[in-house]
Design an enzyme around this catalytic site. Structure first.
Site, PDB file in Angstrom:
ATOM      1  N   GLY A   1      11.481   1.618   1.429  1.00 27.42           N
ATOM      2  CA  GLY A   1      12.624   0.781   1.036  1.00 27.42           C
ATOM      3  C   GLY A   1      12.192  -0.674   1.134  1.00 27.42           C
ATOM      4  O   GLY A   1      11.630  -1.080   2.154  1.00 27.42           O
TER       5      GLY A   1
ATOM      6  N   GLY B   1       4.040  -6.122  -2.447  1.00 27.03           N
ATOM      7  CA  GLY B   1       4.972  -7.245  -2.618  1.00 27.03           C
ATOM      8  C   GLY B   1       5.900  -7.385  -1.418  1.00 27.03           C
ATOM      9  O   GLY B   1       6.230  -8.502  -0.995  1.00 27.03           O
ATOM     10  N   ASP B   2       6.318  -6.266  -0.842  1.00 20.41           N
ATOM     11  CA  ASP B   2       7.210  -6.321   0.324  1.00 20.41           C
ATOM     12  C   ASP B   2       6.468  -6.927   1.518  1.00 20.41           C
ATOM     13  O   ASP B   2       7.018  -7.759   2.248  1.00 20.41           O
ATOM     14  CB  ASP B   2       7.690  -4.910   0.700  1.00 20.41           C
ATOM     15  CG  ASP B   2       8.365  -4.215  -0.466  1.00 20.41           C
ATOM     16  OD1 ASP B   2       8.901  -4.916  -1.346  1.00 20.41           O
ATOM     17  OD2 ASP B   2       8.339  -2.969  -0.508  1.00 20.41           O
TER      18      ASP B   2
ATOM     19  N   GLY C   1       0.842   4.370   1.556  1.00 24.53           N
ATOM     20  CA  GLY C   1       2.210   4.357   2.072  1.00 24.53           C
ATOM     21  C   GLY C   1       2.755   2.960   2.242  1.00 24.53           C
ATOM     22  O   GLY C   1       2.000   1.983   2.326  1.00 24.53           O
TER      23      GLY C   1
HETATM   24  O1  RIB Z   1       8.391  -1.668  -2.896  1.00 28.78           O
HETATM   25  C1  RIB Z   1       8.128  -0.353  -2.525  1.00 28.78           C
HETATM   26  C2  RIB Z   1       9.405   0.340  -2.147  1.00 28.78           C
HETATM   27  O2  RIB Z   1      10.225   0.449  -3.292  1.00 28.78           O
HETATM   28  C3  RIB Z   1       9.222   1.764  -1.664  1.00 28.78           C
HETATM   29  O3  RIB Z   1       9.025   1.837  -0.278  1.00 28.78           O
HETATM   30  C4  RIB Z   1      10.458   2.483  -2.178  1.00 28.78           C
HETATM   31  O4  RIB Z   1      11.266   2.996  -1.181  1.00 28.78           O
HETATM   32  C5  RIB Z   1      11.182   1.455  -3.057  1.00 28.78           C
HETATM   33  O5  RIB Z   1      12.242   0.852  -2.405  1.00 28.78           O
END
Ligand code: RIB
Length: 308
Positions: free
Chosen positions: A40, A253-254, A289
């Site tokens: 997420g 990116g996260d 992951g």
């Molecule tokens: O940016 C990657 C994320 O996008 C994944 O972890 C997936 O859950 C979606 O939200």
């Protein structure tokens, strides 16, 4: 002093299958290993911020189910403040189906579940935590009213808003005026600026177009080519990417956004914060992951040191 970062956003459980190539419509691809990990965009950013060194609060909605329980346990293990996470009795926790190919590229489909019910009242309950933050990170896997409300509280209390416009959607100028840094990738920047971002010149044009809409600054991530940045007080610049062998680009990116928030919250200048975020993202693509790939602070600093 550790910076204070609050993330408002989504949490999913990621179901991952490694495949030789991404399936075309109607195609079945026989893959390899399966794994299930916490993901997420919001939760990934929160974990990235905590591992990169910030005191981190995460505001989200989860179902009252086994995935939700596992997510809360995982966030506690990471030392993240979960007091403002709402457990929804009527919606399941979010789930993402992810396929990753041999080049590390992915395709993702999300069933948002409780993420789609995160509402302004949930954000209001966390008003004090938002106001006490140095940086507040928001993405777009939750309802737009909640994004706007969180940005308003943060802006009014002087916390810097980083808006990661993923997945891309239309955004009002009123929201953009409350944003300290907008952090699209190339395709999100193309969508939001109405300019096809394919190289540095078009990225510069897109940055300027987005700043005309009211944001204080923009960082466009360009994958292997690094990131371009500009703000009202900082001239246009390019931060080069770190060279690594990519195994899985999911959540790069996260991780970039979580680490960028930490850099800014610690008082780094924009250029240095983007370099710190680039190093974190480079570390992340070397592991499979979403959250398992977010690097610890020492690893980020080692990579930066190796290039210095
Ligand atoms: O940016 C990657 C994320 O996008 C994944 O972890 C997936 O859950 C979606 O939200």
């Amino acid at each position: 002093m550790r910076g204070k970062v609050t993330v408002v956003g989504s949490s999913n459980t990621d179901m991952i299958v490694q495949v030789p190539h991404l399936p075309a419509p109607g195609e079945t691809v026989l893959g390899g290993a399966f794994s299930s990990v916490c993901g997420g965009k919001g939760a990934n950013q929160a974990v990235a911020a905590a591992r990169a060194g910030a005191e981190t609060v995460f505001i989200a909605r989860l179902g009252r189910d086994a995935f939700g329980d596992a997510t809360i346990d995982n966030l506690h293990t990471e030392g993240i403040d979960t007091r403002f996470i709402v457990r929804d009795p009527d919606a399941p926790s979010g789930v993402a189906m992810i396929v990753v190919d041999e080049a590390g590229e992915n395709s993702i489909a999300v069933a948002p579940g409780a993420n789609a019910k995160l509402c302004p009242a949930d954000i209001d309950n966390a008003r004090e935590a938002i106001a006490a933050s140095d940086c507040v990170v928001i993405q777009l896997e939750i309802p737009i009213e909640s994004v706007e409300y969180a940005a308003q509280i943060a802006f009014e209390s002087g916390a810097r808003v980083i808006l990661n416009p993923a997945p891309a959607r239309d955004l009002s100028n009123e929201l953009l005026r409350r944003v300290f840094l907008l952090t699209p990738n190339e395709s999100e920047a193309s969508f939001l600026a109405g300019i096809d971002v394919v190289n540095q010149d078009t990225a510069v044009a897109a940055v300027d177009r987005l700043m005309e809409r009211g944001v204080d600054g923009v960082v466009i991530t360009l994958g292997k080519r690094g990131a371009v940045f500009k703000s009202r007080n900082v001239p246009f610049g390019l931060a080069e990417a770190f060279e690594v062998k990519a195994l899985d680009t999911t959540a790069a990116g996260d991780v970039f956004n979580g680490a960028l928030a930490v850099g800014l919250a610690e008082g780094r200048r924009l250029r240095d914060a983007v370099a710190f975020a680039n190093a974190a993202a480079a570390c992340s693509v070397t592991k499979l992951g979403a959250q398992p790939s977010a690097p610890e602070r020492e690893r980020i600093l080692e990579l930066m040191q190796a290039r210095a």
